[in-house]
Design a protein around this motif. Structure first.
Motif, PDB file in Angstrom:
ATOM      1  N   VAL A 162       0.857  -1.179   0.000  1.00 48.98           N
ATOM      2  CA  VAL A 162       0.000   0.000   0.000  1.00 48.98           C
ATOM      3  C   VAL A 162       0.896   1.232   0.000  1.00 48.98           C
ATOM      4  O   VAL A 162       1.925   1.261   0.673  1.00 48.98           O
ATOM      5  CB  VAL A 162      -0.919   0.042   1.242  1.00 48.98           C
ATOM      6  N   ILE A 163       0.505   2.231  -0.770  1.00 47.28           N
ATOM      7  CA  ILE A 163       1.220   3.501  -0.798  1.00 47.28           C
ATOM      8  C   ILE A 163       0.297   4.570  -0.229  1.00 47.28           C
ATOM      9  O   ILE A 163      -0.833   4.724  -0.689  1.00 47.28           O
ATOM     10  CB  ILE A 163       1.632   3.879  -2.227  1.00 47.28           C
ATOM     11  N   LEU A 170       2.997   1.510 -10.180  1.00 50.54           N
ATOM     12  CA  LEU A 170       3.354   0.809 -11.421  1.00 50.54           C
ATOM     13  C   LEU A 170       4.783   0.295 -11.362  1.00 50.54           C
ATOM     14  O   LEU A 170       5.081  -0.816 -11.810  1.00 50.54           O
ATOM     15  CB  LEU A 170       3.178   1.758 -12.610  1.00 50.54           C
ATOM     16  N   LEU A 171       5.663   1.097 -10.800  1.00 51.65           N
ATOM     17  CA  LEU A 171       7.069   0.712 -10.687  1.00 51.65           C
ATOM     18  C   LEU A 171       7.235  -0.505  -9.777  1.00 51.65           C
ATOM     19  O   LEU A 171       7.980  -1.447 -10.101  1.00 51.65           O
ATOM     20  CB  LEU A 171       7.875   1.881 -10.148  1.00 51.65           C
ATOM     21  N   LEU A 172       6.547  -0.502  -8.646  1.00 52.89           N
ATOM     22  CA  LEU A 172       6.642  -1.630  -7.717  1.00 52.89           C
ATOM     23  C   LEU A 172       6.142  -2.924  -8.348  1.00 52.89           C
ATOM     24  O   LEU A 172       6.750  -3.986  -8.181  1.00 52.89           O
ATOM     25  CB  LEU A 172       5.832  -1.333  -6.450  1.00 52.89           C
ATOM     26  N   LEU A 200      -0.216  -7.304  -5.548  1.00 51.18           N
ATOM     27  CA  LEU A 200      -1.367  -6.431  -5.359  1.00 51.18           C
ATOM     28  C   LEU A 200      -0.920  -5.135  -4.699  1.00 51.18           C
ATOM     29  O   LEU A 200      -0.336  -5.154  -3.617  1.00 51.18           O
ATOM     30  CB  LEU A 200      -2.419  -7.126  -4.500  1.00 51.18           C
ATOM     31  N   ILE A 201      -1.212  -4.015  -5.348  1.00 49.78           N
ATOM     32  CA  ILE A 201      -0.787  -2.717  -4.846  1.00 49.78           C
ATOM     33  C   ILE A 201      -1.960  -1.753  -4.893  1.00 49.78           C
ATOM     34  O   ILE A 201      -2.669  -1.664  -5.892  1.00 49.78           O
ATOM     35  CB  ILE A 201       0.380  -2.145  -5.682  1.00 49.78           C
ATOM     36  N   GLN A 202      -2.159  -1.031  -3.793  1.00 51.85           N
ATOM     37  CA  GLN A 202      -3.179   0.011  -3.738  1.00 51.85           C
ATOM     38  C   GLN A 202      -2.539   1.296  -3.242  1.00 51.85           C
ATOM     39  O   GLN A 202      -1.585   1.268  -2.465  1.00 51.85           O
ATOM     40  CB  GLN A 202      -4.325  -0.390  -2.804  1.00 51.85           C
ATOM     41  N   SER A 203      -3.061   2.412  -3.707  1.00 48.26           N
ATOM     42  CA  SER A 203      -2.541   3.697  -3.248  1.00 48.26           C
ATOM     43  C   SER A 203      -3.679   4.543  -2.693  1.00 48.26           C
ATOM     44  O   SER A 203      -4.811   4.479  -3.178  1.00 48.26           O
ATOM     45  CB  SER A 203      -1.832   4.429  -4.395  1.00 48.26           C
ATOM     46  N   TYR A 230       3.384  -4.516   2.907  1.00 44.48           N
ATOM     47  CA  TYR A 230       4.337  -3.413   2.841  1.00 44.48           C
ATOM     48  C   TYR A 230       3.549  -2.104   2.790  1.00 44.48           C
ATOM     49  O   TYR A 230       2.634  -1.957   1.976  1.00 44.48           O
ATOM     50  CB  TYR A 230       5.204  -3.500   1.585  1.00 44.48           C
ATOM     51  N   VAL A 231       3.910  -1.174   3.641  1.00 44.67           N
ATOM     52  CA  VAL A 231       3.268   0.140   3.625  1.00 44.67           C
ATOM     53  C   VAL A 231       4.330   1.192   3.320  1.00 44.67           C
ATOM     54  O   VAL A 231       5.252   1.405   4.100  1.00 44.67           O
ATOM     55  CB  VAL A 231       2.592   0.468   4.970  1.00 44.67           C
TER      56      VAL A 231
END
Length: 208
Positions: free
Chosen positions: A8-9, A22-24, A32-35, A55-56
């Motif tokens: 998460v960002i 996108l880079l991660l 799975l990435i959420q911002s 990961y935060v």
């Protein structure tokens, strides 16, 4: 079977957050990435996510909050969360204030992708990671700076916005007496005689 990885960002700059997402996903093999650009939405997600590893990537500066207070709350909600502070700040006072909270990782927004990958690798191996440029700061630069707590930084932010002691007390759910005590302590730390001098110190050292 491959174990899914989640990240998460939390950053109020949407362009950075979306680009970093996108880079991660492309370079760091995170599934799975959420911002999020607001802490309220982020914490709603974190509570529903449960006590699973995640990961935060946390910014330091927010319009009405400080990343350090958010870091403490993240760990309270999910002790398995790996918090990586990503900051554009370079002032020793900021770096020292962040390091006292012992994040799992610390990156500069100016770093290269291999630093991000090294950070994730280190955390997966049970080690903390600090980007080399922060490690290489001259000891005197770090030693001669004052440490501020997340609560003190929160108050500095409200004072810088023109809030009175009573208003700051209401916003921080503290008594006016406690706010005055904190203010007195901060002024002693910075050797300042007035609130104006203290706020100038805070701005000069990129604390707010």
């Amino acid at each position: 079977m491959k174990v899914l990885t989640h990240a998460v960002i939390l950053d109020d700059h949407r362009l950075f957050a979306d680009s970093f997402s996108l880079l991660l996903k492309k370079e760091c093999d995170i599934d799975l990435i959420q911002s999020f650009d607001a802490s309220k939405d982020f914490f709603s997600f974190l509570r529903t996510f449960g006590r699973n590893k995640i990961y935060v990537f946390l910014d330091y500066y927010f319009p009405n909050e400080n990343g350090l207070s958010l870091l403490t709350e993240i760990r309270r909600i999910n002790e398995l969360a790996k918090v990586i502070v990503v900051t554009g700040a370079i002032a020793p006072s900021v770096i020292k204030s962040i390091l006292q909270y012992r994040p799992d990782g610390m990156l500069s927004k100016a770093c290269q992708i291999h630093h991000v990958m090294d950070c994730i690798t280190a955390i997966n191996q049970g080690r903390n990671y600090i980007i080399p440029e922060f490690k290489q700061m001259k000891p005197i630069d770090i030693e001669n700076t004052q440490i501020f707590t997340a609560r003190e930084l929160e108050m500095l932010k409200y004072f810088s916005q023109g809030h009175s002691v009573a208003e700051t007390a209401s916003l921080t759910f503290l008594s006016p007496h406690t706010v005055v005590a904190h203010r007195r302590k901060m002024m002693a730390k910075t050797n300042c005689q007035t609130i104006t001098q203290m706020l100038r110190y805070a701005r000069d050292h990129e604390l707010i």
